[in-house]
Design an enzyme around this catalytic site. Sequence first.
Site, PDB file in Angstrom:
ATOM      1  N   SER A 268      40.733  16.475 -18.092  1.00 13.04           N
ATOM      2  CA  SER A 268      42.339  16.576 -18.952  1.00 13.04           C
ATOM      3  C   SER A 268      42.068  15.549 -20.368  1.00 13.04           C
ATOM      4  CB  SER A 268      42.582  15.944 -17.884  1.00 13.04           C
ATOM      5  OG  SER A 268      44.222  15.233 -17.632  1.00 13.04           O
ATOM      6  N   TYR A 281      43.657  10.297 -10.548  1.00  7.85           N
ATOM      7  CA  TYR A 281      43.128  11.516 -11.084  1.00  7.85           C
ATOM      8  C   TYR A 281      42.419  11.357 -12.417  1.00  7.85           C
ATOM      9  CZ  TYR A 281      44.430  15.680 -13.540  1.00  7.85           C
ATOM     10  OH  TYR A 281      44.541  17.300 -14.536  1.00  7.85           O
TER      11      TYR A 281
HETATM   12  N1  LIG Z   1      47.794  21.557 -14.648  1.00  6.16           N
HETATM   13  C1  LIG Z   1      47.872  20.951 -15.749  1.00  6.16           C
HETATM   14  O1  LIG Z   1      48.560  20.328 -17.340  1.00  6.16           O
HETATM   15  C2  LIG Z   1      46.580  20.403 -16.473  1.00  6.16           C
HETATM   16  C3  LIG Z   1      46.369  19.814 -17.572  1.00  6.16           C
HETATM   17  C4  LIG Z   1      45.102  19.674 -17.596  1.00  6.16           C
HETATM   18  C5  LIG Z   1      43.811  19.380 -17.435  1.00  6.16           C
HETATM   19  N2  LIG Z   1      44.020  19.904 -15.596  1.00  6.16           N
HETATM   20  C6  LIG Z   1      43.395  20.655 -15.097  1.00  6.16           C
HETATM   21  O2  LIG Z   1      43.290  21.800 -15.025  1.00  6.16           O
HETATM   22  C7  LIG Z   1      42.013  22.396 -13.610  1.00  6.16           C
HETATM   23  C8  LIG Z   1      43.045  22.916 -12.655  1.00  6.16           C
HETATM   24  O3  LIG Z   1      44.540  22.530 -12.272  1.00  6.16           O
HETATM   25  P1  LIG Z   1      45.974  23.671 -12.653  1.00  6.16           P
HETATM   26  O4  LIG Z   1      47.218  22.913 -13.161  1.00  6.16           O
HETATM   27  O5  LIG Z   1      44.854  25.285 -12.812  1.00  6.16           O
HETATM   28  O6  LIG Z   1      45.888  23.052 -10.913  1.00  6.16           O
HETATM   29  P2  LIG Z   1      46.050  24.553  -9.313  1.00  6.16           P
HETATM   30  O7  LIG Z   1      47.421  22.913  -9.213  1.00  6.16           O
HETATM   31  O8  LIG Z   1      47.329  25.294 -10.439  1.00  6.16           O
HETATM   32  O9  LIG Z   1      45.258  25.227  -9.470  1.00  6.16           O
HETATM   33  C9  LIG Z   1      44.537  24.879  -8.397  1.00  6.16           C
HETATM   34  C10 LIG Z   1      43.278  25.187  -7.788  1.00  6.16           C
HETATM   35  O10 LIG Z   1      42.292  24.652  -7.211  1.00  6.16           O
HETATM   36  C11 LIG Z   1      41.845  25.331  -5.859  1.00  6.16           C
HETATM   37  N3  LIG Z   1      41.690  23.932  -5.314  1.00  6.16           N
HETATM   38  C12 LIG Z   1      41.846  23.317  -4.450  1.00  6.16           C
HETATM   39  N4  LIG Z   1      40.900  22.064  -3.943  1.00  6.16           N
HETATM   40  C13 LIG Z   1      40.001  22.867  -3.616  1.00  6.16           C
HETATM   41  C14 LIG Z   1      39.290  22.843  -3.611  1.00  6.16           C
HETATM   42  N5  LIG Z   1      38.406  21.289  -2.217  1.00  6.16           N
HETATM   43  N6  LIG Z   1      37.654  23.756  -3.697  1.00  6.16           N
HETATM   44  C15 LIG Z   1      38.286  24.631  -4.112  1.00  6.16           C
HETATM   45  N7  LIG Z   1      39.351  24.776  -4.299  1.00  6.16           N
HETATM   46  C16 LIG Z   1      40.786  24.149  -4.426  1.00  6.16           C
HETATM   47  C17 LIG Z   1      43.262  25.834  -5.516  1.00  6.16           C
HETATM   48  O11 LIG Z   1      43.290  26.244  -4.113  1.00  6.16           O
HETATM   49  C18 LIG Z   1      44.243  26.000  -6.233  1.00  6.16           C
HETATM   50  O12 LIG Z   1      43.698  27.556  -6.496  1.00  6.16           O
HETATM   51  C19 LIG Z   1      42.129  20.580 -12.669  1.00  6.16           C
HETATM   52  O13 LIG Z   1      40.835  20.125 -12.993  1.00  6.16           O
HETATM   53  C20 LIG Z   1      42.678  19.735 -13.301  1.00  6.16           C
HETATM   54  O14 LIG Z   1      42.839  18.476 -12.882  1.00  6.16           O
HETATM   55  C21 LIG Z   1      45.476  20.478 -15.153  1.00  6.16           C
END
Ligand SMILES: NC(=O)c1ccc[n+]([C@@H]2O[C@H](COP(=O)([O-])OP(=O)(O)OC[C@H]3O[C@@H](n4cnc5c(N)ncnc54)[C@H](O)[C@@H]3O)[C@@H](O)[C@H]2O)c1
Length: 393
Positions: A268, A281
């Site tokens: 991130s 985070y």
């Molecule tokens: N959304 C953002 O703005 C953003 C920005 C930068 C980085 N990220 C990173 O991108 C990645 C995905 O984020 P997102 O926003 O798409 O999240 P999200 O919450 O939409 O999706 C996350 C997925 O991970 C799964 N998950 C959660 N805990 C789990 C576990 N213990 N085992 C297996 N699966 C698990 C959930 O069921 C879900 O399907 C993360 O690592 C997040 O930190 C997100």
Amino acid sequence: MDKITMTPIIRGAYMEALGGPVVLLSDVEERSELPELKIDLKGADNPETYTAAVRAVEAETARIIRETFAALKADDGSLPAALRVPGIGSFFAGTDWAEADSVRQGGTRRLSPLPSAGRGDVAKGRIALVTGGAQGFGAEIARGLVGAGAFVIVADINADGARVFADMLNAGGVKRASAVAVDVSNEESVKAMADAIVAEVGGLDLLVSNAGVLRAGSVLELTAKDFELVTRINYSAFFLVVKQISPVMIRQRAAAPSWTSDIVQINSKSGLEGSNKNAAYAGGKFGGIGLVQSFAMELIEYGIKVNAICPGNFFDGPLWSDPDRGLFVQYLNTGKVPGAESVADVKRYYENKVPMGRGCEGPDVLKAILYCVDQAYETGQAVPVTGGQVMLK
Ligand SMILES: NC(=O)c1ccc[n+]([C@@H]2O[C@H](COP(=O)([O-])OP(=O)(O)OC[C@H]3O[C@@H](n4cnc5c(N)ncnc54)[C@H](O)[C@@H]3O)[C@@H](O)[C@H]2O)c1
């Protein structure tokens, strides 16, 4: 040596001999009509601890398998697409799942060397695992990788969501994805996932460690329980997944010394600079980059590159845009953005922080993943994909 240990070695031997990735299906039944791979099977059965001694024995077996494959090659470079290994079972190889399956249906055909791939084909035929692939960035990445010609395993704690999404990716009638249930923070579950992938498609070329959670909160208010949850899933689980998945890549490499594989952590922009009232985070994401750099140094010996991608905010994903629990609604309700009267106002406020004026989207992250795979001369990096919001020093 058991089937779980041997399968990635056989997949590697095919890839080394043919010059590209294959899907390798397997069956415990030993079909007598298939050519036999005669080898002395040394090596532990799916070892508990992957010590240097275990790796050395496997490497020796892999060398023998590689030489046996060279001997199986016809003058035109082709290999039998199906093989029988006494005591283990039968194996069926194809350049994609459909071809491997048709070999399994009874063909004794041969596989020819693969044409060299251009830059646009960087993911073609590769097997990729996307954790947290049922929704959000993970689903975008999985869809993008399938579009780029990869076979994708969608792994998620939300088993139903992963299955429904994989079914959707297969909707054209050609199998390009499968689903597996996993809790990335539980080592047994992660090990079962690694074994299931080997049993299903023979190995793995790209791990996208994407599963993550967010519990924002002030250091003065966040509970220790929430801090630990975020740390367990965003930080410690990356260790567990790399620990259990890299043996598969190492075994392949033992038989395919010219093949590299990739681990990409979805980090991130909060892994590059602190995040106000979001320390759990940001701390876990900073730590993730420490793991990436350290794993990169260690695993390059086995042809595994390890990089992180640091996306900016995915405003259109569920984390931000969910109408009930999304961050936009939460920030509107808690008055975090001064003067904001609607979700659109909150969104505009955050978009204005980005020099490029928009949030990060799935295709932006996908391009960075493909770059990491394509780039043979880089490892241990953290690649920002932030529209200019965070710049490297
Ligand atoms: N959304 C953002 O703005 C953003 C920005 C930068 C980085 N990220 C990173 O991108 C990645 C995905 O984020 P997102 O926003 O798409 O999240 P999200 O919450 O939409 O999706 C996350 C997925 O991970 C799964 N998950 C959660 N805990 C789990 C576990 N213990 N085992 C297996 N699966 C698990 C959930 O069921 C879900 O399907 C993360 O690592 C997040 O930190 C997100």
